[in-house]
Design a protein around this motif. Structure first.
Motif, PDB file in Angstrom:
ATOM      1  N   ASP A  70      10.819   0.710  40.117  1.00 34.64           N
ATOM      2  CA  ASP A  70      10.564   0.709  41.565  1.00 34.64           C
ATOM      3  C   ASP A  70       9.085   0.970  41.864  1.00 34.64           C
ATOM      4  OD1 ASP A  70      13.240   0.244  42.063  1.00 34.64           O
ATOM      5  OD2 ASP A  70      13.695   2.333  42.567  1.00 34.64           O
ATOM      6  N   MET A  71       8.485   1.901  41.143  1.00 36.97           N
ATOM      7  CA  MET A  71       7.072   2.233  41.344  1.00 36.97           C
ATOM      8  C   MET A  71       6.193   1.029  41.003  1.00 36.97           C
ATOM      9  SD  MET A  71       4.725   5.289  39.696  1.00 36.97           S
ATOM     10  CE  MET A  71       6.171   6.270  39.459  1.00 36.97           C
ATOM     11  N   LEU A  72       6.492   0.368  39.900  1.00 37.31           N
ATOM     12  CA  LEU A  72       5.717  -0.813  39.525  1.00 37.31           C
ATOM     13  C   LEU A  72       5.825  -1.900  40.585  1.00 37.31           C
ATOM     14  CD1 LEU A  72       6.613  -1.066  35.740  1.00 37.31           C
ATOM     15  CD2 LEU A  72       4.331  -0.678  36.673  1.00 37.31           C
ATOM     16  N   GLU A  73       7.027  -2.138  41.054  1.00 38.26           N
ATOM     17  CA  GLU A  73       7.236  -3.193  42.042  1.00 38.26           C
ATOM     18  C   GLU A  73       6.536  -2.903  43.363  1.00 38.26           C
ATOM     19  OE1 GLU A  73      11.450  -3.862  42.254  1.00 38.26           O
ATOM     20  OE2 GLU A  73      11.421  -5.098  40.461  1.00 38.26           O
ATOM     21  N   THR A  74       6.460  -1.637  43.767  1.00 38.13           N
ATOM     22  CA  THR A  74       5.803  -1.313  45.027  1.00 38.13           C
ATOM     23  C   THR A  74       4.281  -1.334  44.908  1.00 38.13           C
ATOM     24  OG1 THR A  74       5.942   1.068  44.630  1.00 38.13           O
ATOM     25  CG2 THR A  74       7.714   0.064  45.910  1.00 38.13           C
ATOM     26  N   ARG A  75       3.760  -1.059  43.731  1.00 40.38           N
ATOM     27  CA  ARG A  75       2.310  -0.996  43.553  1.00 40.38           C
ATOM     28  C   ARG A  75       1.670  -2.325  43.171  1.00 40.38           C
ATOM     29  NH1 ARG A  75       0.740   4.582  40.477  1.00 40.38           N
ATOM     30  NH2 ARG A  75       1.686   5.984  41.996  1.00 40.38           N
ATOM     31  N   LEU A  76       2.436  -3.221  42.596  1.00 45.02           N
ATOM     32  CA  LEU A  76       1.865  -4.440  42.050  1.00 45.02           C
ATOM     33  C   LEU A  76       2.153  -5.651  42.913  1.00 45.02           C
ATOM     34  CD1 LEU A  76       2.925  -3.973  38.337  1.00 45.02           C
ATOM     35  CD2 LEU A  76       0.726  -3.419  39.361  1.00 45.02           C
ATOM     36  N   GLN A  77       1.211  -6.547  42.912  1.00 46.24           N
ATOM     37  CA  GLN A  77       1.436  -7.833  43.555  1.00 46.24           C
ATOM     38  C   GLN A  77       2.057  -8.764  42.521  1.00 46.24           C
ATOM     39  OE1 GLN A  77      -2.278  -9.186  45.111  1.00 46.24           O
ATOM     40  NE2 GLN A  77      -2.314  -7.644  46.711  1.00 46.24           N
ATOM     41  N   GLU A  78       2.693  -9.797  42.997  1.00 50.99           N
ATOM     42  CA  GLU A  78       3.380 -10.728  42.112  1.00 50.99           C
ATOM     43  C   GLU A  78       2.451 -11.284  41.029  1.00 50.99           C
ATOM     44  OE1 GLU A  78       5.508 -14.658  43.301  1.00 50.99           O
ATOM     45  OE2 GLU A  78       6.694 -12.972  44.053  1.00 50.99           O
ATOM     46  N   GLU A  79       1.204 -11.571  41.377  1.00 50.86           N
ATOM     47  CA  GLU A  79       0.254 -12.118  40.413  1.00 50.86           C
ATOM     48  C   GLU A  79      -0.037 -11.121  39.292  1.00 50.86           C
ATOM     49  OE1 GLU A  79      -0.985 -11.769  43.863  1.00 50.86           O
ATOM     50  OE2 GLU A  79       0.211 -13.547  44.255  1.00 50.86           O
ATOM     51  N   ASP A  80      -0.096  -9.827  39.631  1.00 41.82           N
ATOM     52  CA  ASP A  80      -0.328  -8.793  38.627  1.00 41.82           C
ATOM     53  C   ASP A  80       0.805  -8.779  37.611  1.00 41.82           C
ATOM     54  OD1 ASP A  80      -2.665  -7.884  39.922  1.00 41.82           O
ATOM     55  OD2 ASP A  80      -1.507  -6.502  41.163  1.00 41.82           O
ATOM     56  N   VAL A  81       2.015  -8.838  38.113  1.00 43.67           N
ATOM     57  CA  VAL A  81       3.186  -8.806  37.243  1.00 43.67           C
ATOM     58  C   VAL A  81       3.222 -10.054  36.378  1.00 43.67           C
ATOM     59  CG1 VAL A  81       5.704  -8.806  37.181  1.00 43.67           C
ATOM     60  CG2 VAL A  81       4.514  -7.399  38.860  1.00 43.67           C
ATOM     61  N   GLN A  82       3.062 -11.197  36.988  1.00 43.92           N
ATOM     62  CA  GLN A  82       3.171 -12.462  36.270  1.00 43.92           C
ATOM     63  C   GLN A  82       2.125 -12.575  35.168  1.00 43.92           C
ATOM     64  OE1 GLN A  82       3.122 -15.883  38.792  1.00 43.92           O
ATOM     65  NE2 GLN A  82       3.897 -17.228  37.199  1.00 43.92           N
ATOM     66  N   SER A  83       0.950 -12.039  35.382  1.00 48.41           N
ATOM     67  CA  SER A  83      -0.107 -12.141  34.379  1.00 48.41           C
ATOM     68  C   SER A  83       0.199 -11.349  33.108  1.00 48.41           C
ATOM     69  CB  SER A  83      -1.444 -11.701  34.967  1.00 48.41           C
ATOM     70  OG  SER A  83      -1.462 -10.313  35.201  1.00 48.41           O
ATOM     71  N   ASP A 122       5.980  -3.168  27.590  1.00 48.24           N
ATOM     72  CA  ASP A 122       6.008  -2.018  26.680  1.00 48.24           C
ATOM     73  C   ASP A 122       5.329  -0.827  27.356  1.00 48.24           C
ATOM     74  OD1 ASP A 122       3.178  -2.164  26.255  1.00 48.24           O
ATOM     75  OD2 ASP A 122       3.454  -3.508  24.558  1.00 48.24           O
ATOM     76  N   ASP A 123       5.431   0.321  26.729  1.00 48.03           N
ATOM     77  CA  ASP A 123       4.904   1.567  27.306  1.00 48.03           C
ATOM     78  C   ASP A 123       3.427   1.449  27.675  1.00 48.03           C
ATOM     79  OD1 ASP A 123       7.396   2.579  26.778  1.00 48.03           O
ATOM     80  OD2 ASP A 123       6.764   3.863  25.119  1.00 48.03           O
ATOM     81  N   GLU A 124       2.647   0.868  26.787  1.00 46.18           N
ATOM     82  CA  GLU A 124       1.209   0.758  27.018  1.00 46.18           C
ATOM     83  C   GLU A 124       0.908  -0.121  28.229  1.00 46.18           C
ATOM     84  OE1 GLU A 124      -2.421  -1.215  24.592  1.00 46.18           O
ATOM     85  OE2 GLU A 124      -1.235   0.273  23.474  1.00 46.18           O
ATOM     86  N   GLN A 125       1.626  -1.229  28.370  1.00 45.72           N
ATOM     87  CA  GLN A 125       1.422  -2.115  29.518  1.00 45.72           C
ATOM     88  C   GLN A 125       1.790  -1.403  30.823  1.00 45.72           C
ATOM     89  OE1 GLN A 125       3.934  -5.249  27.875  1.00 45.72           O
ATOM     90  NE2 GLN A 125       2.253  -6.689  28.218  1.00 45.72           N
ATOM     91  N   ILE A 126       2.873  -0.662  30.821  1.00 40.64           N
ATOM     92  CA  ILE A 126       3.297   0.065  32.018  1.00 40.64           C
ATOM     93  C   ILE A 126       2.244   1.083  32.427  1.00 40.64           C
ATOM     94  CG2 ILE A 126       4.981   1.714  32.937  1.00 40.64           C
ATOM     95  CD1 ILE A 126       7.112   0.186  31.265  1.00 40.64           C
ATOM     96  N   GLU A 127       1.781   1.867  31.454  1.00 38.09           N
ATOM     97  CA  GLU A 127       0.761   2.874  31.742  1.00 38.09           C
ATOM     98  C   GLU A 127      -0.509   2.216  32.272  1.00 38.09           C
ATOM     99  OE1 GLU A 127       0.199   5.389  28.339  1.00 38.09           O
ATOM    100  OE2 GLU A 127       2.322   5.907  28.266  1.00 38.09           O
ATOM    101  N   GLN A 128      -0.922   1.102  31.672  1.00 37.96           N
ATOM    102  CA  GLN A 128      -2.125   0.402  32.095  1.00 37.96           C
ATOM    103  C   GLN A 128      -1.974  -0.110  33.535  1.00 37.96           C
ATOM    104  OE1 GLN A 128      -2.872  -3.277  30.032  1.00 37.96           O
ATOM    105  NE2 GLN A 128      -5.056  -3.246  30.532  1.00 37.96           N
ATOM    106  N   LEU A 129      -0.847  -0.695  33.842  1.00 40.51           N
ATOM    107  CA  LEU A 129      -0.623  -1.219  35.189  1.00 40.51           C
ATOM    108  C   LEU A 129      -0.613  -0.102  36.224  1.00 40.51           C
ATOM    109  CD1 LEU A 129       2.065  -3.913  34.440  1.00 40.51           C
ATOM    110  CD2 LEU A 129      -0.217  -4.318  35.399  1.00 40.51           C
ATOM    111  N   LEU A 130       0.014   1.004  35.905  1.00 37.29           N
ATOM    112  CA  LEU A 130       0.060   2.117  36.850  1.00 37.29           C
ATOM    113  C   LEU A 130      -1.308   2.747  37.058  1.00 37.29           C
ATOM    114  CD1 LEU A 130       3.451   3.787  35.877  1.00 37.29           C
ATOM    115  CD2 LEU A 130       2.950   2.404  37.890  1.00 37.29           C
TER     116      LEU A 130
END
Length: 59
Positions: free
Chosen positions: A13-26, A48-56
């Motif tokens: 939920d946190m990722l979806e609220t903070r990220l735009q669709e382009e961020d996720v798709q990339s 993976d864990d590293e990608q999640i931490e980086q995106l947040l």
């Protein structure tokens, strides 16, 4: 991939609220993106864990 100490649904939920669709798709392959868009998999399942931490941290 769950992040230790966090409820996967909360992280998703946190990722979806903070990220735009382009961020996720990339950060996803074409197959992963299709699974995500079809609600077959969540971001926590696909990243993976590293990608999640980086995106947040970026947002």
């Amino acid at each position: 991939m769950p992040v230790p100490g966090y409820d996967p649904d909360d992280v998703d939920d946190m990722l979806e609220t903070r990220l735009q669709e382009e961020d996720v798709q990339s950060h996803l392959s074409d197959d992963e993106w299709q699974s995500y868009r079809n609600d077959d998999a969540s971001l926590v399942d696909l990243l993976d864990d590293e990608q999640i931490e980086q995106l947040l941290e970026e947002k």
